[in-house]
Scaffold this motif. Structure first.
Motif, short mmCIF file in Angstrom:
data_model
loop_
_atom_site.label_atom_id
_atom_site.label_comp_id
_atom_site.label_asym_id
_atom_site.label_seq_id
_atom_site.Cartn_x
_atom_site.Cartn_y
_atom_site.Cartn_z
N SER A 520 47.22 -19.17 15.67
CA SER A 520 45.83 -19.15 16.55
C SER A 520 45.41 -20.68 16.77
O SER A 520 46.53 -21.53 16.25
N ASN A 521 44.06 -20.96 16.80
CA ASN A 521 44.21 -22.61 17.17
C ASN A 521 43.94 -23.57 15.92
O ASN A 521 42.94 -24.23 15.95
N MET A 522 44.44 -23.25 14.76
CA MET A 522 44.45 -23.83 13.08
C MET A 522 45.96 -24.67 12.95
O MET A 522 47.06 -23.93 13.12
N ASP A 523 45.59 -26.36 12.61
CA ASP A 523 46.88 -26.86 12.52
C ASP A 523 47.40 -26.01 10.70
O ASP A 523 46.43 -26.39 9.66
N GLU A 524 48.42 -25.79 10.25
CA GLU A 524 49.10 -24.91 9.62
C GLU A 524 49.53 -25.92 8.18
O GLU A 524 49.18 -25.80 7.55
N ASP A 525 49.27 -27.98 8.72
CA ASP A 525 49.16 -28.44 7.81
C ASP A 525 47.43 -28.96 6.89
O ASP A 525 47.99 -28.72 5.94
N ASP A 526 47.21 -29.14 8.19
CA ASP A 526 45.76 -30.01 7.73
C ASP A 526 44.39 -28.47 7.27
O ASP A 526 43.62 -29.16 6.83
N ASP A 527 44.67 -27.60 8.18
CA ASP A 527 43.16 -26.79 7.56
C ASP A 527 42.92 -26.87 9.24
O ASP A 527 41.94 -26.66 9.37
N SER A 528 43.78 -27.64 9.94
CA SER A 528 42.44 -28.59 11.03
C SER A 528 42.27 -27.33 11.76
O SER A 528 43.45 -27.31 12.83
N PHE A 529 40.95 -27.19 12.83
CA PHE A 529 41.09 -26.39 13.91
C PHE A 529 40.97 -27.34 15.23
O PHE A 529 40.79 -28.88 15.43
N THR A 530 42.35 -27.28 15.94
CA THR A 530 43.09 -27.61 17.71
C THR A 530 41.60 -26.98 18.93
O THR A 530 41.25 -26.13 18.37
N LYS A 531 41.05 -28.31 18.82
CA LYS A 531 40.19 -27.66 19.85
C LYS A 531 40.92 -26.77 21.51
O LYS A 531 42.07 -27.35 21.85
N ILE A 532 39.98 -25.38 21.95
CA ILE A 532 40.84 -25.45 22.70
C ILE A 532 40.14 -25.18 23.84
O ILE A 532 38.49 -25.27 24.20
N ASN A 533 40.49 -25.98 25.25
CA ASN A 533 40.85 -25.13 26.56
C ASN A 533 41.01 -24.19 27.40
O ASN A 533 42.04 -23.00 26.53
N GLU A 534 40.71 -24.01 28.77
CA GLU A 534 41.15 -22.52 29.27
C GLU A 534 42.38 -22.64 29.66
O GLU A 534 43.06 -21.71 29.74
N GLN A 535 42.87 -23.83 29.77
CA GLN A 535 44.75 -24.02 29.91
C GLN A 535 44.66 -23.56 28.99
O GLN A 535 46.61 -22.15 28.47
N ILE A 536 45.21 -23.60 27.55
CA ILE A 536 45.31 -22.88 26.73
C ILE A 536 44.49 -21.37 27.07
O ILE A 536 46.34 -20.85 26.20
N LEU A 537 43.90 -20.60 26.78
CA LEU A 537 43.67 -19.77 27.07
C LEU A 537 44.80 -19.02 28.11
O LEU A 537 45.36 -18.03 27.69
N TYR A 538 44.75 -19.39 28.61
CA TYR A 538 45.28 -18.91 30.03
C TYR A 538 47.44 -18.80 30.27
O TYR A 538 47.86 -18.28 30.61
N SER A 539 47.52 -19.50 28.78
CA SER A 539 48.77 -20.22 28.59
C SER A 539 49.57 -18.68 27.52
O SER A 539 50.36 -18.48 27.83
N HIS A 540 47.80 -17.99 27.23
CA HIS A 540 48.21 -17.01 26.69
C HIS A 540 48.27 -15.47 27.25
O HIS A 540 47.17 -15.24 28.20
N ARG A 541 48.60 -14.32 27.05
CA ARG A 541 48.88 -12.61 27.50
C ARG A 541 47.21 -12.58 27.17
O ARG A 541 46.81 -11.37 27.88
N ILE A 542 47.39 -12.47 25.57
CA ILE A 542 46.12 -12.12 25.24
C ILE A 542 45.87 -13.12 24.09
O ILE A 542 46.06 -13.75 23.56
N VAL A 543 44.15 -12.73 24.30
CA VAL A 543 43.71 -13.59 23.90
C VAL A 543 42.73 -13.09 23.22
O VAL A 543 41.64 -12.55 23.23
N VAL A 544 42.33 -13.02 21.39
CA VAL A 544 41.46 -12.78 20.99
C VAL A 544 40.44 -13.32 20.48
O VAL A 544 40.66 -14.34 19.88
N SER A 545 39.29 -13.11 20.20
CA SER A 545 37.80 -13.92 19.82
C SER A 545 37.05 -13.39 19.55
O SER A 545 36.86 -11.80 20.30
N THR A 546 35.84 -13.93 18.74
CA THR A 546 34.46 -12.80 18.76
C THR A 546 33.77 -13.38 20.13
O THR A 546 33.73 -14.23 20.63
N LEU A 547 32.57 -12.76 20.20
CA LEU A 547 31.90 -12.52 21.50
C LEU A 547 31.15 -13.62 21.75
O LEU A 547 31.64 -14.62 22.53
N THR A 548 30.95 -14.06 20.33
CA THR A 548 29.70 -15.45 20.92
C THR A 548 30.84 -16.56 20.96
O THR A 548 30.12 -17.30 22.01
N LEU A 549 31.59 -16.35 20.13
CA LEU A 549 33.07 -17.85 20.61
C LEU A 549 33.05 -17.83 22.46
O LEU A 549 33.56 -19.13 22.70
#
Length: 887
Positions: A520-549
């Motif tokens: 996920s977009n979560m830093d395992e060390d400090d439990d912070s969330f990394t900012k997601i952009n479309e380039q990150i989404l396109y770099s993965h074959r499968i994206v899992v998200s809530t409908l609202t997000l």
């Protein structure tokens, strides 16, 4: 015309009028008699026309209990131990005194319906209609009403009594009294009434609002038009002070919302979303608080105590904003909700000057107003617009059945399956194959009734598309929990570069498991969330998200296919958020079950269609509907999964019959061989032996009364809560083979009210059973437990109460019934009041099935027969509901 049949539902008995003789049926006359009783009994509960009727509970052998009389009702409260010591019997000594100056005749005195717990004992036999008891001026007459219960469980028992009189000039009247016996082991710990800080007062005198230092980052694109605000505030009903423009706008909106179409798609949903937003805002205003105090931590965090927070009354989530002001002041300050606990909200990013003031004067009385977040509404509005602008809206209105080519691009052999169990399930395999080879542009539906492996099926389809094509796949669901479950099943067959589960920055960190963090977009060390952009989404074959997000990425991210799980729980505009990301010709797969819980909306928006999901609407279309001749679906567009691997056949019997055209096939081998099925639990509670074998379903009849705390709208039933604890205790000490001993984590308790959830949790924790899961029907959707105990809560105990006077919680709600009863694998126990449940055909079927199987315990279920109704009618025929003393 006289004698013409008035068609439709009868307003008296709620049954369809089939012929002109309807009003003469037993059921109609019975319900009409109940209506008469409720209409006229209240004024008849007083002493009248010189006749005084009194009753005293006889307390013998120094026996003491609570006894009181209020407005025609005599109430005795005892503990079960007190009742046992009193020979399980309470006697009410009744006295009729004639204070008139002339004689009068007592012509009848009877209980208005038969009840095994109450009897009436006269010195005179009233079986003969000619029997008269003459009461001279100043004379008295005595008789007894007896309550006796062999079952010493917590409950309440109620019976109405009528005494009918006739004067010497043959004028007649009646006096009504009610007797209530309450057996309650918590008499000394009755719930304390809590004064509510909620005022429901709007803030009309605020002249300025100081923004939060972390104000919202998006601009409102779809605010409610000013000309509609007042109309929407009244739920599209007429209101006092309407002008000509209001009336014209109201007619226009009502006409618009009459029916959704391809042509009005945008405006229909925009208006309906505005209606929902306004309704939620009005409801949220009910929780405005006055003259409260807060605590401020050293780090500048404001801690506000909010009663009912655990029940989501009000519903507050991280990322919301709250307005605070000094009581009565004209300036308000916005704060950011940083954390939500069980009883408190932590607020940050408040104006620094105001924060310093609160730190210096901590006893300052404040007013608080909760603010409705517009983020989800904005994304739904935008999704609706994009679905129309891209042309995808045409695929949401299919017309006519279609012939499609039968050749497949991809052949799905058993050896290619990631989940080998699908090889033995023809519907699952067919669904995967059809999704892999789709040749049309319409959404494909996986119709997954309870326990049929819907998630397994769509996970297989996703993995097959990933393995055989180069398509980018978006996987969505309405809730974080559903998305997490999909991601966990997918990551077993995916590398980190293949799959990403994206979370909102406002999500509670502790709810994310370690295995998900790695994907996920979560830093395992400090439990912070990394900012997601479309380039990150396109770099993965499968994206899992809530409908609202995923709505954050409209116009930026374009997947090749979209899977929406639990699609029946999402409103159509919510589903549009994900569909808006794809172009015509791309794949959309909807998975869900419209017979389970649907979208959560306000009632005013629900009646215009917001409570119906896109999946449910499509399944009403000819393309997706069941063919009545062949009793099959067109597999090119929809697959119904039929093999239920969860529940025992008896548990599945009624929902299968009522909701699934009896197409489901029970296949749970674990349930069939589970010895708990053949064990009756209630006799274990009483420590008695019964000869008959147990069943997978069990019902226990509790006659009690629900309660509320303060002004909370959430009900609880302490009697039922105690019975649930007794059932859990009995389950934990069952003498079963070691491999089949019941564990706490195998038991689930389902109840419709959150207050009841907390009451049951507290009692279970006190007994050391805190690992037993307790939740609402909604929280158990998609879940299963070896044993499910349902506490139905609502328990109006008077047979003669008119049906429509009470809101019966989830009684009468098809989807909640279906979800509640299909969570169990091997044993389903229902605890409830048959007087309430019998009003609903589904629960009545369940109780009758338990009676047939010998697994119905408690007060017999006999009040729904024509014989019983005729007996009540005969008794009530002697009851003078209209006083003609002076006519």
């Amino acid at each position: 015309m006289e004698g013409e049949l008035e068609v439709g539902l009868c307003p008296v008995c709620n049954e369809y009028r089939h012929d002109l003789h309807h009003n003469g049926t037993v059921n109609h006359r019975f319900h009409f008699a109940k209506w008469q009783y409720n209409e006229f009994s209240k004024p008849l509960s007083n002493n009248r026309h010189g006749i005084v009727l009194d009753a005293q509970a006889e307390q013998v052998n120094n026996f003491r209990f609570i006894f009181k009389y209020i407005r025609g009702k005599y109430t005795v409260k005892v503990s079960s131990e007190q009742l046992r010591l009193h020979n399980k019997t309470i006697s009410f000594k009744c006295t009729i005194a004639n204070t008139r100056k002339d004689p009068i005749f007592l012509i009848n005195s009877t209980l208005l319906h038969r009840c095994s717990y109450f009897t009436i004992k006269h010195t005179t036999d009233f079986e003969d209609d000619n029997t008269l008891i003459k009461l001279l001026p100043g004379a008295t007459y005595h008789f007894q009403v007896l309550f006796k219960s062999d079952v010493l469980s917590n409950a309440s028992y109620k019976i109405p009594l009528t005494c009918d009189f006739q004067t010497i000039d043959e004028k007649s009247f009646s006096i009504v009294r009610t007797f209530l016996a309450v057996v309650d082991d918590e008499l000394d710990t009755e719930e304390e009434k809590i004064k509510s800080p909620f005022t429901s007062k709007p803030w009309k005198d605020v002249k300025s609002t100081i923004s939060s230092t972390k104000d919202s980052y998006f601009v409102d694109e779809y605010p409610i038009p000013g000309k509609y605000i007042k109309i929407l505030s009244y739920g599209l009903d007429s209101f006092e002070g309407m002008n000509v423009n209001d009336e014209e706008n109201l007619r226009d909106l009502r006409e618009l919302l009459a029916e959704l179409s391809l042509d009005n798609y945008k405006r229909f949903w925009h208006v309906l979303l505005w209606l929902e937003e306004r309704a939620q805002g009005v409801m949220l205003m009910r929780y405005n608080m006055e003259t409260v105090t807060v605590k401020v931590s050293d780090k500048g965090v404001i801690v506000l105590e909010v009663p009912g927070l655990a029940e989501k009354r009000p519903s507050v989530i991280v990322g919301d904003f709250i307005k605070i002001r000094v009581s009565g002041d004209h300036t308000a300050y916005k704060g950011y909700v940083y954390r939500v606990n069980d009883k408190t909200v932590e607020i940050t990013h408040v104006d620094e000057d105001f924060l310093e003031y609160l730190q210096e004067y901590p006893e300052t009385e404040l007013d608080v107003a909760f603010m409705l977040s517009r983020l989800a509404f904005e994304r739904m509005h935008r999704g609706v617009d994009r679905v129309v602008d891209t042309g995808m809206v045409a695929t949401l209105f299919p017309s006519g059945r279609r012939e499609l080519p039968t050749s497949n691009t991809f052949t799905l052999r058993d050896v290619h399956l990631f989940n080998k169990t699908i090889a033995h399930n023809s519907e699952q395999k067919k669904a995967v194959e059809k999704i892999l080879n789709v040749t049309h542009d319409l959404p494909y539906i996986v119709f997954g009734p309870p326990g049929t492996g819907k998630t397994v099926t769509i996970v297989e389809a996703i993995l097959q598309i990933k393995n055989r094509t180069k398509k980018k796949i978006l996987v969505c669901a309405p809730s974080n929990s559903a998305c997490d479950m999909l991601a966990i099943k997918l990551l077993e067959k995916c590398k980190k570069e293949d799959l990403i589960r994206i979370h909102s920055s406002t999500r509670e960190r502790t709810t994310i498991t370690a295995e998900l963090k790695a994907y996920s977009n979560m830093d395992e060390d400090d439990d912070s969330f990394t900012k997601i952009n479309e380039q990150i989404l396109y770099s993965h074959r499968i994206v899992v998200s809530t409908l609202t997000l995923i709505g954050r990425f409209t116009d930026k991210y374009k997947p090749d296919c979209v899977f929406i799980d639990e699609a029946a729980q999402a409103s159509e505009p919510e589903t549009d958020i994900a569909i808006a990301l794809v172009q015509p010709g791309k794949q959309v797969i909807l998975a869900g079950d419209p017979e389970q819980l649907g979208p959560m909306t306000t009632k005013c928006a629900e009646k215009f269609g917001l409570g119906r999901s896109l999946l449910a609407r499509l399944m009403e279309n000819e393309v997706y509907s069941l063919d009545p001749q062949t009793r099959t679906y067109d597999a090119n567009f929809i697959t119904m999964l039929k093999l239920n691997f969860r529940s025992h056949p008896d548990i599945l019997h009624i929902p299968n019959l009522l909701f699934y055209d009896n197409l489901l096939e029970p296949k749970s081998t674990s349930a069939m061989r589970d010895p708990i099925v053949g064990t009756s639990i209630f006799p274990v509670i009483l420590n008695i032996n019964i000869r008959r074998e147990g069943q997978a379903i069990e019902f226990y009849s509790v006659h009690s009364k629900e309660r509320r705390e303060g002004s909370s709208p959430s009900y609880f039933n302490p009697f039922e809560a105690n019975v649930v604890v007794k059932y859990v205790t009995a389950l934990m000490r069952l003498n079963l083979p070691s491999a089949y001993r019941v564990r706490m984590d195998q038991i689930g308790v389902v109840t419709p009210y959150k207050r009841q959830v907390h009451k049951i949790k507290d009692r279970l924790k006190h007994q050391g059973f805190e690992a037993v899961e307790v939740g609402t029907t909604e929280s158990f959707q998609g879940r299963e437990k070896r044993v499910i105990i349902i506490s139905t809560v609502r328990a109006q105990h008077s047979l003669l109460l008119h049906d429509r006077k009470y809101n019966l919680g989830f009684v009468g709600h098809n989807q909640r019934f279906n979800v509640a009863v299909t969570r169990a694998i091997s044993k389903l126990v229902v605890v409830g009041c048959p007087l309430v449940l019998a009003r609903d055909d589904k629960w009545k079927m369940f109780m009758q099935l338990c009676e047939e199987r010998g697994s119905y315990f408690g007060k017999p279920f006999d009040f729904d027969t024509d014989d019983f109704k005729n007996d009540v009618l005969n008794r009530m025929n002697k009851f003078k509901h209209k006083d003609d003393q002076y006519q």
